[in-house]
Design a protein around this motif. Structure first.
Motif, mmCIF file in Angstrom:
data_model
loop_
_atom_site.group_PDB
_atom_site.id
_atom_site.type_symbol
_atom_site.label_atom_id
_atom_site.label_comp_id
_atom_site.label_asym_id
_atom_site.label_seq_id
_atom_site.Cartn_x
_atom_site.Cartn_y
_atom_site.Cartn_z
ATOM 1 N N ASP A 74 -31.441 -34.828 4.726
ATOM 2 C CA ASP A 74 -32.181 -33.697 5.292
ATOM 3 C C ASP A 74 -32.891 -34.055 6.598
ATOM 4 O OD1 ASP A 74 -32.780 -31.002 5.273
ATOM 5 O OD2 ASP A 74 -34.675 -31.272 4.188
ATOM 6 N N ARG A 75 -32.305 -34.979 7.347
ATOM 7 C CA ARG A 75 -32.781 -35.309 8.690
ATOM 8 C C ARG A 75 -31.583 -35.291 9.641
ATOM 9 N NH1 ARG A 75 -36.861 -34.788 6.254
ATOM 10 N NH2 ARG A 75 -38.833 -35.938 6.458
ATOM 11 N N TRP A 76 -31.791 -34.675 10.799
ATOM 12 C CA TRP A 76 -30.728 -34.661 11.819
ATOM 13 C C TRP A 76 -30.820 -35.954 12.619
ATOM 14 C CZ3 TRP A 76 -30.378 -31.042 16.672
ATOM 15 C CH2 TRP A 76 -29.074 -31.116 17.209
ATOM 16 N N VAL A 77 -29.816 -36.800 12.465
ATOM 17 C CA VAL A 77 -29.775 -38.082 13.166
ATOM 18 C C VAL A 77 -28.931 -37.908 14.428
ATOM 19 C CG1 VAL A 77 -29.174 -40.523 13.038
ATOM 20 C CG2 VAL A 77 -29.971 -39.306 10.978
ATOM 21 N N CYS B 90 -34.440 -29.299 21.793
ATOM 22 C CA CYS B 90 -33.766 -29.274 20.501
ATOM 23 C C CYS B 90 -34.668 -28.767 19.396
ATOM 24 C CB CYS B 90 -33.300 -30.652 20.108
ATOM 25 S SG CYS B 90 -32.742 -31.620 21.435
ATOM 26 N N GLY B 91 -35.972 -28.919 19.549
ATOM 27 C CA GLY B 91 -36.882 -28.484 18.509
ATOM 28 C C GLY B 91 -37.177 -27.020 18.653
ATOM 29 N N VAL B 92 -36.630 -26.207 17.781
ATOM 30 C CA VAL B 92 -36.878 -24.774 17.878
ATOM 31 C C VAL B 92 -38.209 -24.413 17.254
ATOM 32 C CG1 VAL B 92 -34.436 -24.246 17.886
ATOM 33 C CG2 VAL B 92 -35.657 -24.315 15.722
ATOM 34 N N ALA B 93 -38.906 -25.423 16.721
ATOM 35 C CA ALA B 93 -40.203 -25.150 16.140
ATOM 36 C C ALA B 93 -41.165 -26.272 16.465
ATOM 37 C CB ALA B 93 -40.087 -25.020 14.623
ATOM 38 N N THR C 133 -38.165 -19.144 12.927
ATOM 39 C CA THR C 133 -37.063 -19.984 12.477
ATOM 40 C C THR C 133 -35.782 -19.169 12.427
ATOM 41 O OG1 THR C 133 -37.542 -19.514 10.153
ATOM 42 C CG2 THR C 133 -38.584 -21.468 11.129
ATOM 43 N N CYS C 134 -34.675 -19.861 12.393
ATOM 44 C CA CYS C 134 -33.375 -19.190 12.460
ATOM 45 C C CYS C 134 -32.491 -19.663 11.308
ATOM 46 C CB CYS C 134 -32.695 -19.488 13.796
ATOM 47 S SG CYS C 134 -33.663 -18.988 15.241
ATOM 48 N N LYS C 135 -32.027 -18.737 10.514
ATOM 49 C CA LYS C 135 -31.155 -19.078 9.402
ATOM 50 C C LYS C 135 -29.748 -19.368 9.916
ATOM 51 C CE LYS C 135 -33.743 -16.479 5.940
ATOM 52 N NZ LYS C 135 -33.681 -15.452 4.862
ATOM 53 N N LYS C 136 -29.231 -20.534 9.564
ATOM 54 C CA LYS C 136 -27.956 -20.974 10.137
ATOM 55 C C LYS C 136 -26.758 -20.183 9.640
ATOM 56 C CE LYS C 136 -27.719 -24.926 6.936
ATOM 57 N NZ LYS C 136 -29.105 -24.816 6.407
ATOM 58 N N ASP C 137 -26.924 -19.420 8.563
ATOM 59 C CA ASP C 137 -25.807 -18.601 8.081
ATOM 60 C C ASP C 137 -25.911 -17.144 8.528
ATOM 61 O OD1 ASP C 137 -27.989 -17.981 6.554
ATOM 62 O OD2 ASP C 137 -26.941 -18.067 4.622
ATOM 63 N N PHE D 83 -34.472 -31.155 8.260
ATOM 64 C CA PHE D 83 -33.475 -30.279 8.890
ATOM 65 C C PHE D 83 -33.541 -28.863 8.319
ATOM 66 C CE2 PHE D 83 -29.163 -28.492 9.099
ATOM 67 C CZ PHE D 83 -28.883 -28.621 10.463
ATOM 68 N N SER D 84 -33.756 -28.782 7.020
ATOM 69 C CA SER D 84 -33.795 -27.486 6.352
ATOM 70 C C SER D 84 -35.027 -26.661 6.716
ATOM 71 C CB SER D 84 -33.766 -27.678 4.836
ATOM 72 O OG SER D 84 -34.833 -28.498 4.399
#
Length: 247
Positions: free
Chosen positions: A168-171, A14-17, A31-35, A242-243
């Motif tokens: 700003d945290r993915w739970v 899950c951690g892309v970084a 990193t990957c921009k979600k938009d 998350f950001s």
């Protein structure tokens, strides 16, 4: 079969970084921009490129080396048809996770809810260690201890990871794991306290009918994996904005 053999692979997926010390993303990590239009393919490439770093282990996040991956002790109970038993395995090592290949990543964002579906394949996994078992196979009593090894070929897995983004945290709320195995072979040294004939017969039975045994074990293992991986990934993501991962 060690229930944590396959799920440990996705602790890092899950951690892309890779985040270090002050939790800043190093310049070498993509990193990957979600938009962006290529968000999905970007995530797949980012995970694949970061995988060698995760395989080496990340002590700051309590993530050990993944190949081989070491399990001190694991206990499992099983009941399906004529086969019933309890097995504890110790000093278990899992090999082959470094060869993981990531096929696709499907992200889904809806308001503050985020979900990732990751498909991965592993050519071969080998697991070995010591065991102690007791139970029954029909009218035959099982009881013994010794050494075992399990080889699995053409392993394909899907992870369904989902949860809300809070402050700003993915739970992570659920981490569902669905593995499919192309082939499996088991060997164990002494399951019947010195009865070599019964030991050979048991291995023949399991190696012939392993799909039935595996399907019987899978629902219970999936529940265990969900609890274990949800807890583990939440420890990881609690330290990462998350950001920062998905700008």
């Amino acid at each position: 079969m060690s229930c944590r053999a396959v799920p440990v692979i996705c602790v890092a997926l899950c951690g892309v970084a890779l985040v270090l010390g002050d939790y800043q993303l190093p310049a070498s990590v993509k990193t990957c921009k979600k938009d962006s239009d290529d968000f999905s393919s970007c995530l797949r490439l980012a995970i694949q490129e970061s995988w060698p770093a995760f395989v080496q282990g990340m002590p700051d996040f309590d993530l050990p080396a993944l190949d081989p991956y070491y399990t001190d002790v694991y206990t499992n109970e099983y009941e399906s048809g004529q086969l019933r038993g309890k097995m504890s395995a110790s000093d278990v090592r899992t090999y082959g996770l470094a060869k993981s290949r990531f096929l696709s990543v499907k992200p889904e964002m809806s308001n503050d809810f985020f979900r990732l579906e990751i498909d991965v394949e592993i050519p071969k996994i080998l697991i070995d260690g010591d065991y102690k078992a007791e139970g029954s196979l029909g009218a035959f009593k099982i009881g013994g201890k010794g050494f075992f090894n399990i080889s699995m070929d053409d392993v394909r897995c899907t992870w369904d990871i989902s949860g809300h983004v809070v402050d700003d945290r993915w739970v992570i709320e659920h981490f569902k794991l669905v593995p499919v195995i192309g082939g499996l072979k088991v060997w164990f040294s002494d399951l019947f306290n010195g009865n070599d004939e019964m030991n050979r017969a048991a291995m023949l039975f399991i190696n012939e009918y392993w799909p039935v045994v595996y399907r019987g074990m899978l629902p219970k293992m999936m529940k265990s994996w969900d609890v274990y991986l949800t807890e583990t990934t939440n420890r990881f993501f609690s330290k990462i904005p998350f950001s920062s991962i998905f700008p």
